[in-house]
Enzyme design. Structure first.
Site, PDB file in Angstrom:
ATOM      1  N   SER A  66       0.830  -1.212   0.000  1.00 36.90           N
ATOM      2  CA  SER A  66       0.000   0.000   0.000  1.00 36.90           C
ATOM      3  C   SER A  66       0.861   1.258   0.000  1.00 36.90           C
ATOM      4  CB  SER A  66      -0.907   0.027   1.233  1.00 36.90           C
ATOM      5  OG  SER A  66      -1.768  -1.088   1.263  1.00 36.90           O
TER       6      SER A  66
HETATM    7  N1  SAH Z   1      -0.910  -4.665   4.144  1.00 36.23           N
HETATM    8  C1  SAH Z   1      -0.243  -4.969   2.907  1.00 36.23           C
HETATM    9  C2  SAH Z   1      -1.116  -4.676   1.714  1.00 36.23           C
HETATM   10  C3  SAH Z   1      -1.021  -5.768   0.705  1.00 36.23           C
HETATM   11  S1  SAH Z   1      -2.228  -5.735  -0.580  1.00 36.23           S
HETATM   12  C4  SAH Z   1       1.094  -4.262   2.818  1.00 36.23           C
HETATM   13  O1  SAH Z   1       1.374  -3.401   3.657  1.00 36.23           O
HETATM   14  O2  SAH Z   1       1.884  -4.602   1.936  1.00 36.23           O
HETATM   15  C5  SAH Z   1      -3.533  -6.670   0.129  1.00 36.23           C
HETATM   16  C6  SAH Z   1      -3.237  -8.105   0.470  1.00 36.23           C
HETATM   17  O3  SAH Z   1      -4.479  -8.702   0.862  1.00 36.23           O
HETATM   18  C7  SAH Z   1      -2.701  -8.969  -0.674  1.00 36.23           C
HETATM   19  O4  SAH Z   1      -1.480  -9.530  -0.304  1.00 36.23           O
HETATM   20  C8  SAH Z   1      -3.779 -10.035  -0.874  1.00 36.23           C
HETATM   21  O5  SAH Z   1      -3.280 -11.304  -1.251  1.00 36.23           O
HETATM   22  C9  SAH Z   1      -4.431 -10.071   0.499  1.00 36.23           C
HETATM   23  N2  SAH Z   1      -5.781 -10.618   0.544  1.00 36.23           N
HETATM   24  C10 SAH Z   1      -6.798 -10.490  -0.350  1.00 36.23           C
HETATM   25  N3  SAH Z   1      -7.895 -11.147   0.058  1.00 36.23           N
HETATM   26  C11 SAH Z   1      -7.575 -11.725   1.265  1.00 36.23           C
HETATM   27  C12 SAH Z   1      -8.271 -12.553   2.176  1.00 36.23           C
HETATM   28  N4  SAH Z   1      -9.531 -12.951   1.969  1.00 36.23           N
HETATM   29  N5  SAH Z   1      -7.639 -12.955   3.302  1.00 36.23           N
HETATM   30  C13 SAH Z   1      -6.353 -12.586   3.542  1.00 36.23           C
HETATM   31  N6  SAH Z   1      -5.623 -11.810   2.699  1.00 36.23           N
HETATM   32  C14 SAH Z   1      -6.225 -11.384   1.570  1.00 36.23           C
END
Ligand code: SAH
Length: 217
Positions: A66
């Site tokens: 993000s």
């Molecule tokens: N907090 C992260 C943001 C990553 S993007 C950071 O700081 O880098 C969002 C993430 O949510 C992705 O890695 C994706 O695989 C995950 N995601 C999507 N749906 C999900 C679910 N149902 N349960 C757990 N993770 C999920």
């Protein structure tokens, strides 16, 4: 710390902090955490030179780390207190988890992509961040450790998952982007067992929250 954190990285972080302040982030604890964390360790090496720009970047498994402003904004809305039990949905790169750890929360984080779960578990250990990570589906939450003081969802949810609402303490706060394609940032405050107050904080864009685990190819 075993990741090289050089004076140029520190200089770039100071500039990022100024940008975040200009964009309206005033929470000193959040700014301090961001100023401490080597974001360059969380991005692909080809993006290392840009790691302190206020931008999202691609990470493994077609996901994104993000944008720092988004991380700061969501964290600010959570109002983290030392020792808070915090559940994060979407570990991704681990950067948001690192911010929560720096604020001395007890962090639980769920990721559905096996590849990311494996890579990020190793990185967090290497950087010395102590949190509980789970490979699983965030729609289910983490009932064995509930209730949580705070819940943060870092992927775009189609709706506010009922199971997560039930895992929030009374008085607890959940920050969740809701919508398909484009999302609205929602803050949910659980006032009583049955009263959930929802506030809207405008447009954001996240990768989608998807059901089921993905073990990859
Ligand atoms: N907090 C992260 C943001 C990553 S993007 C950071 O700081 O880098 C969002 C993430 O949510 C992705 O890695 C994706 O695989 C995950 N995601 C999507 N749906 C999900 C679910 N149902 N349960 C757990 N993770 C999920």
């Amino acid at each position: 710390m075993s990741v090289a954190d050089l004076p140029r990285h520190k200089g770039q972080r100071n500039k990022l902090i100024k940008v975040l302040i200009e964009k309206g982030i005033r929470d000193q604890a959040v700014l301090k955490a961001i100023n401490k964390i080597p974001r360059h360790a969380f991005v692909d090496s080809s993006f290392e030179d840009f790691a302190y720009q206020d931008k999202a970047f691609p990470i493994s498994a077609d996901q994104t780390i993000s944008q720092p402003f988004t991380v700061a904004f969501q964290t600010m809305l959570l109002e983290i207190q030392k020792g808070d039990m915090v559940l994060e949905i979407g570990t991704g790169s681990g950067y948001q988890s690192a911010v929560l750890c720096e604020l001395e929360a007890k962090v639980f984080s769920i990721e559905r992509q096996k590849e990311l779960f494996d890579v990020t578990s190793l990185l967090m250990r290497k950087l010395g961040y102590n949190l509980k990570m789970k490979f699983g589906d965030g729609f289910a939450g983490l009932p064995s450790f509930a209730p949580f003081d705070k819940i943060i969802v870092t992927c775009g949810a189609p709706m506010i998952p009922e199971k997560l609402l039930h895992q929030l303490k009374i008085g607890g706060r959940m920050v969740i982007p809701v919508g398909d394609g484009q999302q609205r940032m929602k803050l949910v405050v659980r006032n009583t067992k049955t009263d959930f107050e929802v506030k809207d904080y405008g447009d954001f864009k996240f990768v989608p929250m998807l059901s089921n685990k993905n073990v990859g190819s």
